[in-house]
Design an enzyme around this catalytic site. Structure first.
Site, PDB file in Angstrom:
ATOM      1  N   GLU A  63       0.849  -1.200   0.000  1.00 49.96           N
ATOM      2  CA  GLU A  63       0.000   0.000   0.000  1.00 49.96           C
ATOM      3  C   GLU A  63       0.882   1.247   0.000  1.00 49.96           C
ATOM      4  OE1 GLU A  63      -1.811   2.747   3.257  1.00 49.96           O
ATOM      5  OE2 GLU A  63      -2.303   0.651   3.623  1.00 49.96           O
ATOM      6  N   HIS A  64       1.953   1.226   0.807  1.00 47.97           N
ATOM      7  CA  HIS A  64       2.870   2.365   0.858  1.00 47.97           C
ATOM      8  C   HIS A  64       3.695   2.479  -0.420  1.00 47.97           C
ATOM      9  CE1 HIS A  64       2.552   3.687   5.155  1.00 47.97           C
ATOM     10  NE2 HIS A  64       1.945   2.510   5.228  1.00 47.97           N
ATOM     11  N   GLU A 142       5.585   3.336  11.560  1.00 45.11           N
ATOM     12  CA  GLU A 142       4.138   3.352  11.800  1.00 45.11           C
ATOM     13  C   GLU A 142       3.770   2.315  12.849  1.00 45.11           C
ATOM     14  OE1 GLU A 142      -0.022   2.272   9.457  1.00 45.11           O
ATOM     15  OE2 GLU A 142       1.742   2.808   8.292  1.00 45.11           O
TER      16      GLU A 142
END
Length: 446
Positions: A63-64, A142
């Protein structure tokens, strides 16, 4: 263009049409000229349930990586172009899907479609060791900020691991482990992209102030030449018995502000009447300040500062009923647990009152209207029902199914599942300084 369109169907005036490109990309369009904005939403049928042991976290890492540039858009260009055009954007990963979305001024929809198509079709041309290392570090940071270094941050991960047995595809959460993030290679990422980021494994929805014919022509122009990929394996079987069959328990001693009782109950799969009945049961029991648990624990007994009970809907595995209670100063967890069990047993024996049913159904109806009331929320719901249940039209009528549930169905699902032998329990005990809890009422957390 090879596509088929269904007859329009909807609820409250909302409509959606469906199309399919020759490469397998499913497209859902919903025209709405109320405001001059439009949302583009792209769901890929890949989440953490598709990962294998030793390579957890790849879906979230990717996703990143999707924001690290593509063939024609370098570095942070995706963000810069969307925000420079007055739009907003993001992406998220769950157990069952990865999604990307933009909300744009209506005249900038073509830009969003071109950007999504460029990275679907050409991300591998830009993916290198530098971008891989950069985003690996971002995801690890994160994890530290959202999980490892905040009070109760690992609760979701710990409860999920308890509720789903070792080897189950939902046993690990999308964030993945530090060790697996370190072990992921550039070739792992490339293989992951080739397998899952293909048009025949995606649903694209465009909702808002659009011309459907022109929008469909743009979709064909930018996505139509991207080849399909047939190498995807179906996710591993996530089925389990209807109940756990015994209480699972873990005590966590950490530097947290107050004792906490958290529990996950095994509930029916999403997409069933039983799941809708369970949602209503948990709304009555713990959905806000009018709920039974809030009234009992926070208002009456003052033994807790927050008490919530909500449903984590899952389609490929049993859903989870998520209980979260933070205690008041000096209150023992076993006292909270006894009160919770008393309330759940009473609900299972008596069921909801007519007033509680009406309030719970109105609350879920309002939440449904809130989701479909924005172009971004409607685009996401159309993708969700298309990917998980094969029919985007179900998004437009979901509330009808909730309103059709009876009090007897709610009572039945509560009696069958909201029991001590069908839950994984996490107890937080503070370490170090005395508890800093207070007796003031707070909004229930779920």
């Amino acid at each position: 263009m090879g596509h088929t369109a269904t007859a329009q169907a909807g609820s409250g005036g909302l409509t959606a049409t469906e199309h399919r490109l020759a490469n397998g990309l499913r497209v859902v369009l919903s025209e709405d000229h109320l405001t001059p904005v439009a949302a583009v939403c792209l769901w890929y049928d890949v989440g953490s349930r598709h990962e294998v042991e030793g390579r957890t976290g790849l879906a979230h890492l990717f996703e990143h990586l999707m924001f690290q540039g593509s063939h024609q858009v370098h570095g942070n260009g995706h963000f810069e172009l969307v925000q420079g055009a007055g739009g907003s954007l993001n992406g998220t990963t769950s157990f069952e899907r990865t999604n990307y979305f933009e909300t744009m001024p209506a005249h900038q929809v073509e830009l969003a479609l071109w950007l999504e198509a460029d990275r679907m079709g050409s991300l591998l041309a830009a993916l290198d060791e530098q971008s891989m290392e950069n985003q690996r570090d971002v995801v690890k940071n994160e994890r530290r900020q959202r999980y490892d270094n905040v009070p109760y941050g690992t609760a979701f991960e710990k409860l999920t691991a308890l509720a789903y047995p070792e080897g189950h595809p939902y046993h690990h959460t999308p964030i993945g482990s530090m060790a697996d993030l370190d072990a992921a290679t550039l070739e792992d990422a490339r293989h992951f992209f080739r397998t899952y980021y293909a048009p025949n494994n995606a649903v694209l929805s465009v909702v808002g102030d659009i011309d459907p014919d022109r929008t469909l022509a743009w979709v064909e122009k930018y996505f139509g030449s991207i080849p399909a990929h047939d190498g995807k394996q179906p996710p591993r079987d996530g089925s389990l018995p209807g109940t756990i069959g015994g209480q699972l328990r873990e005590v966590v001693e950490e530097d947290v502000p107050a004792r906490a009782l958290m529990a996950a109950y095994r509930l029916p799969h999403d997409g069933t009447r039983e799941a809708d009945a369970a949602d209503l049961a948990l709304t009555v029991l713990g959905g806000g300040e009018s709920s039974r648990l809030h009234n009992r624990l926070v208002r009456r007994d003052r033994s807790a500062v927050a008490a919530g009970f909500g449903l984590l809907r899952l389609a490929g595995a049993p859903s989870l009923g998520w209980l979260d209670v933070k205690t008041s100063t000096g209150v023992e967890v076993h006292d909270i647990e006894a009160a919770v069990d008393e309330e759940l047993a009473r609900f299972a024996a008596e069921g909801p009152t007519a007033e509680e049913m009406e309030r719970a159904q109105a609350q879920l109806e309002r939440e449904w209207l809130d989701r479909l009331g924005t172009v971004a929320g409607r685009a996401d719901e159309l993708c969700r029902y298309a990917v998980l249940f094969g029919d985007p039209q179900l998004a437009l009528t979901a509330v009808d199914r909730v309103l059709d549930i009876t009090a007897e169905e709610v009572q039945a699902v509560a009696a069958a599942t909201l029991r001590p032998d069908n839950r994984a329990v996490l107890v937080y005990e503070p370490t170090g300084a005395p508890e800093a809890g207070n007796d003031e009422e707070e909004e229930a957390g779920q």
